[in-house]
Design an enzyme around this catalytic site. Structure first.
Site, PDB file in Angstrom:
ATOM      1  N   HIS A 322       0.741  -1.133   0.022  1.00 15.98           N
ATOM      2  CA  HIS A 322      -0.023  -0.022   0.230  1.00 15.98           C
ATOM      3  C   HIS A 322       0.801   1.295   0.090  1.00 15.98           C
ATOM      4  CE1 HIS A 322      -3.250  -2.822   1.281  1.00 15.98           C
ATOM      5  NE2 HIS A 322      -4.339  -1.767   0.442  1.00 15.98           N
ATOM      6  N   GLY A 323       1.840   1.260   0.584  1.00 17.82           N
ATOM      7  CA  GLY A 323       2.953   2.265   0.711  1.00 17.82           C
ATOM      8  C   GLY A 323       4.097   2.076   1.250  1.00 17.82           C
TER       9      GLY A 323
END
Lengths: 496, 350
Positions: A322-323
């Site tokens: 996701h990041g």
């Protein structure tokens, strides 16, 4: 060009639909596929033309490697493919994060990497990794270049998923005799777009300032009890409607071209366990993590310790996907922990026990609260913010309780009503099977249960009731878009 | 029989679903675009104790136009006035600005109003006690401010040629007669005027506000609506051509006030001078000149904005595009002119 922007809704989408319809009707559906591929690449290039070569290179290299794997079953080719894809992802998405952490640990300055994250790289990389692995495992059918290009770049799912699998998309693209248009399908497509737009521009964007305000306050100090809960809950609903809205729009847009996308979102906050949550939230990511990370790591084949370790590793990777940030990793770790606890609990629970209504609701609320706590890490800019907000939620703020505004309470109550008690878009239109449901459900009919084809009068009655509401929410969505003009807000999942 | 039942069911379903849809849409807009929620929009009330038109004390509201001309925050202080200063602290050497929506700063930020700009230009404290009243209300506002503790001597009174010049004596007489005659219940009017309905929706429905705002932002659609008469333009000017009786009474009222205060009249010209038909413009010009002359004749200090605005060559540029009030540049111009015209005694703190 966001799905919720005027240029997409009033120019790109109608032009692409009409162009596709015209080409398909006058030339062939294959020509329509070509048109759709070109439109998809234009859509991607419209964000930033300088990034277009990257996705084109990725498509060319992966298609070439896939072709080589079809003719030569070589592990070396697969490894090259994985290195290429993960290398690209690693460089663009994680290099800065890695260097930053090394610098912190060693206390030296290495380099100031200022790398622009190419849009959707996580999505198209995962899709192609799955493809190469499946080709190697002889689980894929050789595609032609045009279909492969559309499989990677198909604009409804390109930016924020679903993470489509070649086995569900290629057969649809290959089927040049398919009936891509029908009045009913068109109605359902428009309905999905209207619902999705409404979820995004009204519900998600509407509640966003409530969340933003509290998370901003948390940067300066511990918010009061109510404020902290308000912020956490507001974000919980914001990300729900943002992602759900995008997914609905993606499904609707794909349906306009007669393509069914895989189900990606199935009322996740109705889940009565974390295991169920991950079968309902970002379902295609869960599937990817299960099939291409968890199972290759060994899955549950070597005892519980190994199983739980694998589970935790898979969820940490899911968080990192996701990041590039520690808060995402912690978010993944928390969900890993939740899953371990959930599986352990199931291990000890009597198998025959069927939970009653009260037990189901208790489980649902506990699951929801666990998800809310995890979202705090997901949303917070750093650990400090997250801890301060959680401290406030625990009622440990210096100021104690903060003032409860009736308006905020009302908004949150409406959100609860929607996510817990209303049917989702798939359930509303299950008779036309708008999405590809996950295989392997016990009844063999997918997660929505058997397809129900009501008698015609009943079907019409349902549409009589639905149509005014759909028209209204569609119009409100469009009016907000027109009024907002250039101020369209990004979809949260776009940055992943 | 079955078919009739089915039709009935369908009809009821559509009615129920449509009602739900309208309700949902209204509240959805209030959530998604809170600035359109009428609950947060500017509103005035007549204080029952004093009869003064005021804003809600200690409130923060928005002033927003569905044509997109402005969207500003309006904060009312504890006295219901739009002024960060507290009128209770007003001293005799300070300047007081009173007037209608122009002086109030309709559509502009508090700091952009001519009173605020004037304060910067002169270095003198300027209190703004304007609301949206008319000349009757200005007197009440001055009295109200004095009751709150202000020591008022120097007053700039903005007189708006469109709706401030009236036959106040006749109005008063009508009110008195109306009070003496027992009121009968008015016959309900069957025909609801389009304007009244629009006004009702505008002040009560966020959905209507959003719809008109969104539709109005599309130029082609707006032009069609103007042509069909659904949307008014700045060319439609009601008022601004007062009769002689109205001019005389208004001037006498101002004269009476000038005997209580050191009064300067800021004369705000009707935009009817520059838009609309030729005849109407000529009538507006004649009325403007007559009124200005009358004030001069009575010895009242007048700052006339008409020649200053016309000297720029484009007086309409000082107004919003779709609203007759002044833009910030109109306020700046007014402030500059007032600052120039103030006598040294008025300019310098004593």
């Amino acid at each position: 060009m966001l799905f919720s922007s005027p240029e997409f809704l009033f120019l790109f989408l109608p032009a692409t639909f009409l162009g596709f319809a015209l080409v398909s009707a006058t030339v062939s559906l294959r020509a329509g596929t070509f048109f759709l591929s070109a439109a998809s690449l234009f859509f991607y290039g419209y964000w930033d033309a300088s990034l277009l070569p990257l996705i084109v290179l990725s498509i060319l290299v992966n298609f070439g490697l896939g072709k080589a794997l079809f003719s030569n079953h070589s592990k070396a080719i697969l490894v090259v493919g994985l290195c290429f894809n993960l290398g690209l992802l690693g460089y663009f998405k994680y290099a800065g994060f890695f260097v930053e952490n090394v610098e912190k640990v060693l206390g030296v300055e290495i380099a100031d990497l200022n790398i622009v994250l190419p849009l959707a790289i996580s999505f198209f990389t995962f899709q192609q990794v799955a493809y190469l692995v499946d080709v190697y495992k002889r689980r894929a059918i050789e595609p032609d270049f045009l279909n492969y290009c559309l499989f990677v770049s198909f604009f409804p799912q390109l930016i924020s998923g679903p993470i489509v699998h070649h086995s569900e998309m290629m057969p649809q693209f290959r089927d040049v005799a398919r009936k891509w248009f029908s009045r009913e399908l068109f109605f359902v497509a428009i309905a999905f777009i209207a619902i999705g737009l409404y979820k995004k521009v009204v519900l998600a964007n509407g509640i966003a300032p409530m969340a933003d305000g509290v998370f901003l306050t948390a940067q300066a100090g511990v918010p009061g009890f109510w404020d902290a809960w308000k912020g956490a809950l507001a974000y919980t609903f914001q990300i729900y409607f943002d992602f759900s809205g995008y997914t609905d729009m993606a499904v609707g847009i794909a349906l306009l071209f007669g393509i069914r996308l895989p189900m990606n979102f199935n009322s996740p906050y109705k889940s009565a366990s974390i295991i169920e949550f991950w079968r309902r939230w970002h379902m295609t990511l869960s599937r990817f993590i299960r099939d291409y990370i968890y199972i290759p790591l060994g899955g549950n084949r070597a005892g519980n310790t190994r199983r739980y370790t694998n589970m935790m590793l898979a969820m940490l990777i899911g968080g990192l996907w996701h990041g590039a940030g520690w808060t995402f990793i912690v978010w993944g770790g928390l969900h890993g922990l939740y899953l371990i606890i959930n599986h352990s609990w199931r291990h000890f629970r009597p198998k025959s026990a069927r939970p009653g209504l009260l037990a189901t609701w208790c489980s649902r609320v506990i699951t929801f609260l666990a998800v809310v706590v995890a979202w705090v890490f997901f949303r917070a800019d750093d650990f400090g913010d997250a801890i301060r907000l959680l401290t406030g939620m625990a009622g440990l703020a210096d100021g104690g309780l903060s003032v409860v505004r009736m308006h905020d309470l009302l908004v949150l109550a409406v959100m609860f009503l929607i996510v817990w008690f209303t049917p989702n878009s798939y359930e509303m239109f299950r008779s036309v099977r708008p999405v590809l449901e996950p295989k392997g459900a016990p009844d063999g009919d997918g997660v929505l249960g058997p397809a129900v084809t009501p008698s015609r009068p009943l079907l019409h009655l349902k549409y009589y009731a639905l149509t005014p509401v759909l028209i209204a929410i569609g119009l409100v969505g469009l009016l907000v878009v027109i009024d907002g003009g250039e101020k369209s807000q990004n979809f949260i999942y776009m940055i992943f | 029989m079955m078919a009739v039942r089915l039709v009935l069911i369908r009809f009821m379903l559509i009615v129920a679903a449509s009602t739900l849809a309208i309700f949902m849409s209204e509240y959805s807009v209030r959530l998604a675009v809170p600035k359109y929620d009428p609950a947060g929009h500017i509103a005035f009330f007549v204080d029952p104790a004093t009869g003064v038109l005021l804003g809600k004390p200690n409130s923060k509201t928005r002033q927003i136009k569905n044509s997109g001309d402005y969207d500003v925050e309006v904060i009312f202080n504890r006295h219901g006035l739009r002024d960060k200063r507290d009128i209770a602290n007003g001293r005799v050497e300070d300047l007081y600005v009173v007037g209608d929506s122009f002086a109030f700063g309709w559509g502009v930020k508090e700091t952009e109003r001519f009173s605020s700009v004037l304060e910067k230009l002169t270095g003198r404290e300027v209190y703004n006690i304007a609301t949206t009243a008319n000349l009757d209300g200005y007197e009440r506002l001055l009295t109200y401010s004095a009751e709150q503790g202000a020591e008022i001597r120097d007053v700039v009174m903005a007189i708006n040629m469109i709706d401030d010049v009236r036959d106040y004596d006749a109005i008063l007489k009508t009110k008195k007669i109306a009070r003496q005659i027992p009121q009968s219940t008015p016959e309900p009017s069957v025909a609801i005027s389009l304007q009244a309905m629009k006004q009702f929706l505008l002040t009560n429905s966020a959905l209507y506000f959003l719809a008109t705002s969104a539709i109005g932002s599309i130029d082609v659609v707006r032009r069609v609506l103007v042509r069909l008469g659904f949307v008014k333009t700045l060319n439609d000017v009601n008022g601004g051509r007062p009769r002689d009786a109205e001019i005389r009474t208004t001037a006498n009222r101002i004269l009476a006030l000038s005997q209580k205060y050191n009064l300067t009249v800021l004369l705000i010209p009707s935009r009817g001078l520059w838009v609309g038909g030729h005849e109407a413009a000529a009538a507006a010009a004649a009325a403007h000149a007559t009124f200005s002359d009358e004030l001069h004749r009575l010895g009242i200090t007048v700052i006339d904005m008409r020649p200053v605005m016309e000297a720029t060559g484009n007086p309409m540029a000082f107004h919003f595009q779709h609203d007759g009030h002044w833009r910030p540049r109109g306020h700046s111009l007014a402030a500059e002119v007032i600052a120039d015209k103030l006598t040294p005694r008025q300019r310098l703190p004593e």
